[in-house]
Motif scaffolding. Sequence first.
Motif, PDB file in Angstrom:
ATOM      1  N   HIS A  25      40.478  32.431  36.866  1.00 15.49           N
ATOM      2  CA  HIS A  25      41.054  33.550  37.629  1.00 15.49           C
ATOM      3  C   HIS A  25      39.949  34.533  38.032  1.00 15.49           C
ATOM      4  O   HIS A  25      39.893  35.652  37.523  1.00 15.49           O
ATOM      5  N   PRO A  26      39.091  34.150  38.964  1.00 15.11           N
ATOM      6  CA  PRO A  26      37.924  34.993  39.258  1.00 15.11           C
ATOM      7  C   PRO A  26      38.217  36.298  40.005  1.00 15.11           C
ATOM      8  O   PRO A  26      37.389  37.201  39.980  1.00 15.11           O
ATOM      9  N   ASP A  27      39.361  36.436  40.612  1.00 13.99           N
ATOM     10  CA  ASP A  27      39.604  37.627  41.437  1.00 13.99           C
ATOM     11  C   ASP A  27      40.878  38.381  41.068  1.00 13.99           C
ATOM     12  O   ASP A  27      41.528  38.951  41.932  1.00 13.99           O
ATOM     13  N   VAL A  28      41.241  38.405  39.812  1.00 14.45           N
ATOM     14  CA  VAL A  28      42.430  39.148  39.397  1.00 14.45           C
ATOM     15  C   VAL A  28      42.034  40.576  39.039  1.00 14.45           C
ATOM     16  O   VAL A  28      40.884  40.844  38.675  1.00 14.45           O
ATOM     17  N   GLU A  31      40.049  41.352  35.836  1.00 11.00           N
ATOM     18  CA  GLU A  31      38.741  40.736  35.672  1.00 11.00           C
ATOM     19  C   GLU A  31      37.693  41.659  35.018  1.00 11.00           C
ATOM     20  O   GLU A  31      37.048  41.263  34.045  1.00 11.00           O
ATOM     21  N   ARG A  61      29.575  41.524  41.036  1.00 14.95           N
ATOM     22  CA  ARG A  61      30.913  41.338  41.607  1.00 14.95           C
ATOM     23  C   ARG A  61      31.705  42.640  41.740  1.00 14.95           C
ATOM     24  O   ARG A  61      32.688  42.690  42.457  1.00 14.95           O
ATOM     25  N   ASP A  66      34.647  50.947  42.041  1.00 11.18           N
ATOM     26  CA  ASP A  66      35.485  50.522  40.928  1.00 11.18           C
ATOM     27  C   ASP A  66      35.380  51.520  39.770  1.00 11.18           C
ATOM     28  O   ASP A  66      34.288  51.993  39.441  1.00 11.18           O
TER      29      ASP A  66
END
Length: 187
Positions: A25-28, A31, A61, A66
């Motif tokens: 699940h790389p883009d949840v 993460e 990433r 963020d």
Amino acid sequence: EVQRAFLEEDFTRVAVLAEAFLTAHPDVPEEPKVWLWLVFSLDRLRRSNEALGQLERLKDRLPPQDASWPEVLFWEGDISRRALYLMRAKLAFQQLLSRYPYSTWTPQGQLGLGLVYLQQQAFDRAVQHLHAVAAAQPETPLGLEARLFEGLCEVRLGRFEHAVGIFEPLVATLQSRDSLAQAAFYL
């Protein structure tokens, strides 16, 4: 599952589960938090180089705005400092302090930067950062820890009367036997 393992402090299991989760699940939205659990777990398993490598992958990433950035920078600084990558630690803490001066991670970053300077034996610079934390949070565990290391710096600088002025009131407020013994040792 990863969160449960983390809360149970099963760091070996966290490392395995987190890596599997991040691959699947790389883009949840979760993460960054899972990645930080992985980093913290690797660090607790004394795999600091792997932890720092994972932090680099996370930083690559992470979007610039963020909300995880202050925590990421703190852990990069803290893990780097304890692994004796002092320049990397210093840069991470400085970025935290300059980019996020009002973050809840900032006082810990200020303490971390003071400890980096202490490790580098730049005692005057260490005192500046340690005193700032101690003055801003005088009755907190973080403030007391900063005060203790500030006193140590004063001893190393040969300013013994000032050190005693720090340690005596500190000893009166300490509750942990280890902290009390540490402070008494410097007195």
